[in-house]
Each structure stands twice: as C-alpha cells, then as structure tokens.
Scaffold this motif. Structure first.
Motif, PDB file in Angstrom:
ATOM      1  N   UNK A  15      20.576 -11.727   4.267  1.00 53.65           N
ATOM      2  CA  UNK A  15      20.190 -10.122   4.516  1.00 53.65           C
ATOM      3  C   UNK A  15      19.391  -9.702   3.421  1.00 53.65           C
ATOM      4  N   UNK A  16      19.732 -10.095   2.155  1.00 48.37           N
ATOM      5  CA  UNK A  16      18.844  -9.371   1.301  1.00 48.37           C
ATOM      6  C   UNK A  16      17.290 -10.045   1.491  1.00 48.37           C
ATOM      7  N   UNK A  17      17.146 -11.192   2.155  1.00 38.75           N
ATOM      8  CA  UNK A  17      15.852 -11.727   2.369  1.00 38.75           C
ATOM      9  C   UNK A  17      15.191 -10.638   3.424  1.00 38.75           C
ATOM     10  N   UNK A  18      16.024 -10.352   4.456  1.00 41.45           N
ATOM     11  CA  UNK A  18      15.325  -9.200   5.319  1.00 41.45           C
ATOM     12  C   UNK A  18      15.093  -8.006   4.632  1.00 41.45           C
ATOM     13  N   UNK A  19      15.671  -7.499   3.984  1.00 42.03           N
ATOM     14  CA  UNK A  19      15.627  -6.272   3.024  1.00 42.03           C
ATOM     15  C   UNK A  19      14.192  -6.291   2.268  1.00 42.03           C
ATOM     16  N   UNK A  20      14.217  -7.733   1.504  1.00 41.50           N
ATOM     17  CA  UNK A  20      13.281  -7.826   0.631  1.00 41.50           C
ATOM     18  C   UNK A  20      12.018  -7.847   1.326  1.00 41.50           C
TER      19      UNK A  20
END
Length: 170
Positions: A15-20
């Motif tokens: 999820x953080x990868x998508x946000x990043x």
C-alpha cells in the motif's frame, strides 16, 4: 500497533508503494512541467505570498513573510533553480523507491513551504500521505531500490560489533 504494522508488514509495504508512487508522480510531473516550460520564475509567487501577510486575517504569517522578503526574494534565482530540480528529484526518488525517507523529508519541506506561503491546492493531501510514508521508514521503500541499497549499507549494530565506532569519553 499501527506504527508497527506500517514499519514491518508486507501488505502495508504494498500500500505504501502505491502511495509513494502517487506522491512521486505528483512531484515529478510538477518538476517536469517547470523544467520543460523553458523558464520557471518564482518571483510572482513569492511577491503574492508576502502581500498575503497583511490585512485582518493574513494567509501568511509575518515571520514567513520576513523570510521570503529577506532571503527568498533576494535569492529568487536560486529558488528558480532549486524548486523544479528539487521537485523532479523528489518525484524520481519516490517513484523508484531510492532514498525514500530522504525524498519524503524533502517532499514534506517543500509542501510545508508552499502552504506557509498561503497556497493549499494538493499540498495538504501530499503532506498527509507523506507522513504515512515517513513513519513507515524502510518499509515504504521495500518494493524499490531501497531494498537493494539496504543490503550494501551496514547496520549500526554490525558497525559496533566490528569496533568501527569510537567510544565516547565521558
């Protein structure tokens, strides 16, 4: 508990990868737009920010207007160079997941600077997402170049074991 989830969970890393990548895209596109337009000039933006520090309900605090008046405006050429390059570099770092924590720190600095100058736009949203990324630490770059870079950087515990850290004298 939630912070532990953000820092260690593989699903959180996804999820953080998508946000990043989203935050990175916003930065790289803003930087590229400024770089490819043939000439970015922050002087109008800075002058408007200083003007917004007056009146009954100023959008810009006086201390920030003083900083802009005494430092940013006299050195506007420096800002004309740093803002587009900075936005592009932050975006690139976040998209490829390289030095994620550093890129996120500078993303926060830029967004807060824009908000201090009296603009909102997408900046509060990017700040909120960046807070999750920076709190997650290394996990935010797990699916990126940080994963590979981390293998070449020794941990502090490994450095201490090898005796490379000098002991402090009290």
């Amino acid at each position: 508990m939630f912070i532990n989830f953000l820092r260690n969970n593989k699903i959180a890393a996804g999820v953080l990868t998508i946000l990043r990548i989203y935050v990175g895209y916003e930065f790289i596109s803003a930087g590229w737009q400024k770089l490819s337009s043939g000439g970015f000039d922050a002087s109008g933006f800075l002058a408007f920010a200083v003007k917004s520090a007056t009146g009954d309900h100023p959008a810009v605090q006086s201390w920030w207007a003083d900083f802009l008046t005494n430092f940013a405006i006299p050195h506007v050429d420096l800002f004309n160079f740093l803002v587009p390059i900075g936005e592009f570099a932050i975006g690139l770092g976040l998209i490829i997941g390289c030095f994620t924590k550093t890129a996120t720190f500078f993303a926060l600095m830029m967004n807060f600077s824009f908000m201090f100058s009296g603009t909102t736009s997408i900046n509060p949203q990017l700040v909120l997402l960046s807070i999750f990324i920076i709190v997650a630490g290394s996990n935010a770059g797990r699916f990126g170049l940080d994963y590979f870079i981390k293998k070449f950087v020794p941990k502090m515990s490994e450095i201490k074991e090898k005796g490379h850290v000098e002991k402090r004298v009290a």
